[in-house]
Design an enzyme around this catalytic site. Structure first.
Site, PDB file in Angstrom:
ATOM      1  CE  LYS A   1      -3.738  -2.420   2.429  1.00  0.00           C
ATOM      2  NZ  LYS A   1      -4.833  -2.295   3.429  1.00  0.00           N
TER       3      LYS A   1
ATOM      4  CE1 TYR B   1      -9.454  -3.417   0.752  1.00  0.00           C
ATOM      5  CE2 TYR B   1      -8.742  -1.513  -0.519  1.00  0.00           C
ATOM      6  CZ  TYR B   1      -8.469  -2.517   0.396  1.00  0.00           C
ATOM      7  OH  TYR B   1      -7.220  -2.619   0.957  1.00  0.00           O
TER       8      TYR B   1
ATOM      9  CG  PHE C   1     -13.921   1.810   7.150  1.00  0.00           C
ATOM     10  CD1 PHE C   1     -14.703   1.270   8.153  1.00  0.00           C
ATOM     11  CD2 PHE C   1     -13.325   0.956   6.231  1.00  0.00           C
ATOM     12  CE1 PHE C   1     -14.901  -0.093   8.244  1.00  0.00           C
ATOM     13  CE2 PHE C   1     -13.516  -0.410   6.312  1.00  0.00           C
ATOM     14  CZ  PHE C   1     -14.317  -0.930   7.323  1.00  0.00           C
TER      15      PHE C   1
ATOM     16  NE  ARG D   1      -5.895 -11.827   6.102  1.00  0.00           N
ATOM     17  CZ  ARG D   1      -6.726 -10.807   5.933  1.00  0.00           C
ATOM     18  NH1 ARG D   1      -6.708 -10.099   4.790  1.00  0.00           N
ATOM     19  NH2 ARG D   1      -7.558 -10.448   6.866  1.00  0.00           N
TER      20      ARG D   1
ATOM     21  CB  THR E   1      -7.793  -5.512   9.926  1.00  0.00           C
ATOM     22  OG1 THR E   1      -8.138  -6.752   9.308  1.00  0.00           O
ATOM     23  CG2 THR E   1      -8.162  -4.370   9.011  1.00  0.00           C
TER      24      THR E   1
ATOM     25  NE  ARG F   1      -2.678  -5.633   7.145  1.00  0.00           N
ATOM     26  CZ  ARG F   1      -3.866  -6.077   6.789  1.00  0.00           C
ATOM     27  NH1 ARG F   1      -4.617  -6.737   7.659  1.00  0.00           N
ATOM     28  NH2 ARG F   1      -4.319  -5.883   5.559  1.00  0.00           N
TER      29      ARG F   1
ATOM     30  CD  GLU G   1      -8.336  -9.980  -2.879  1.00  0.00           C
ATOM     31  OE1 GLU G   1      -7.149 -10.274  -2.606  1.00  0.00           O
ATOM     32  OE2 GLU G   1      -9.150  -9.588  -2.028  1.00  0.00           O
TER      33      GLU G   1
HETATM   34  P1  TYD Z   1     -10.918  -5.550   5.598  1.00  0.00           P
HETATM   35  O1  TYD Z   1     -11.116  -6.190   4.255  1.00  0.00           O
HETATM   36  O2  TYD Z   1     -11.982  -5.709   6.636  1.00  0.00           O
HETATM   37  O3  TYD Z   1      -9.527  -6.032   6.279  1.00  0.00           O
HETATM   38  P2  TYD Z   1      -8.222  -6.728   5.705  1.00  0.00           P
HETATM   39  O4  TYD Z   1      -7.446  -5.692   4.924  1.00  0.00           O
HETATM   40  O5  TYD Z   1      -7.456  -7.165   6.936  1.00  0.00           O
HETATM   41  O6  TYD Z   1      -8.652  -7.888   4.856  1.00  0.00           O
HETATM   42  O7  TYD Z   1     -10.713  -3.983   5.389  1.00  0.00           O
HETATM   43  C1  TYD Z   1     -10.008  -3.470   4.286  1.00  0.00           C
HETATM   44  C2  TYD Z   1      -9.168  -2.281   4.712  1.00  0.00           C
HETATM   45  O8  TYD Z   1      -9.997  -1.237   5.188  1.00  0.00           O
HETATM   46  C3  TYD Z   1      -8.230  -2.585   5.876  1.00  0.00           C
HETATM   47  O9  TYD Z   1      -7.003  -3.164   5.450  1.00  0.00           O
HETATM   48  C4  TYD Z   1      -8.025  -1.226   6.476  1.00  0.00           C
HETATM   49  C5  TYD Z   1      -9.328  -0.508   6.210  1.00  0.00           C
HETATM   50  N1  TYD Z   1     -10.174  -0.440   7.421  1.00  0.00           N
HETATM   51  C6  TYD Z   1     -10.260   0.759   8.114  1.00  0.00           C
HETATM   52  O10 TYD Z   1      -9.611   1.765   7.746  1.00  0.00           O
HETATM   53  N2  TYD Z   1     -11.062   0.820   9.228  1.00  0.00           N
HETATM   54  C7  TYD Z   1     -11.761  -0.268   9.688  1.00  0.00           C
HETATM   55  O11 TYD Z   1     -12.474  -0.163  10.711  1.00  0.00           O
HETATM   56  C8  TYD Z   1     -11.645  -1.513   8.963  1.00  0.00           C
HETATM   57  C9  TYD Z   1     -12.389  -2.752   9.430  1.00  0.00           C
HETATM   58  C10 TYD Z   1     -10.848  -1.552   7.838  1.00  0.00           C
END
Ligand code: TYD
Length: 150
Positions: free
Chosen positions: A11, A51, A59, A94, A100, A111, A138
């Site tokens: 990212k 996404y 968010f 993962r 996350t 992370r 993806e």
């Molecule tokens: P998600 O797909 O739930 O998590 P991951 O990346 O671990 O698979 O969410 C996608 C991205 O959205 C996550 O990497 C960071 C962002 N995010 C926020 O900014 N705030 C939040 O509360 C959540 C759940 C995610």
């Protein structure tokens, strides 16, 4: 033995900090093989598709801005995308990422080490697919079939 492929995206926060090599070296150390690699100038359309699971979430806008590099000092919308391949690749990658929320991620995870929360967005350095099915979707989104080793 369960050979899998998974997608990771470096990212903009991690690109800005020049962490791509360090992050990749962790996956290589786990014995994972790089089966695809590219620099992508991401579009909002591509990121919305990526996404799609966040559709309607409060968010999503912040995540899109962040992923388009608006909070970092990059001259464009670059994302570093990789396909990694190996035994149990999805779960192992993962696990290497951690939670996350970077403030909750274990300190030895990527992370936990490199992520932060800024501008109300979890700037958590790396994306990785959550399941093998998600990985296929993806990989097809970010790579053409001929760009990934068979
Ligand atoms: P998600 O797909 O739930 O998590 P991951 O990346 O671990 O698979 O969410 C996608 C991205 O959205 C996550 O990497 C960071 C962002 N995010 C926020 O900014 N705030 C939040 O509360 C959540 C759940 C995610």
């Amino acid at each position: 033995m369960l050979m899998e492929q998974t997608l990771i995206l470096i990212k903009p926060d991690a690109i800005e900090k020049r962490l791509t090599g360090i992050i990749l070296s962790r996956f290589e150390a786990l014995g994972l093989e790089i089966a695809g690699a590219k620099v992508v100038c991401a579009t909002e359309e591509l990121l919305r598709e990526h996404y799609a699971n966040l559709q309607g979430s409060p968010f999503l806008d912040g995540v899109l801005k962040f992923m388009l590099g608006e909070y970092n000092h990059l001259p464009d919308h670059r994302i570093h995308a990789f396909v990694l391949r190996g035994e149990n690749a999805v779960a192992r990658v993962r696990a290497a990422l951690g939670a996350t929320n970077p403030e909750k991620a274990d300190p030895w995870t990527l992370r936990g080490q490199f992520g932060c929360i800024k501008n109300g967005v979890m700037q958590n350095a790396v994306h990785a697919s959550g399941t093998p099915e998600e990985a296929q979707r993806e990989i097809n989104l970010w790579f053409k079939p001929e760009e990934v080793l068979k």
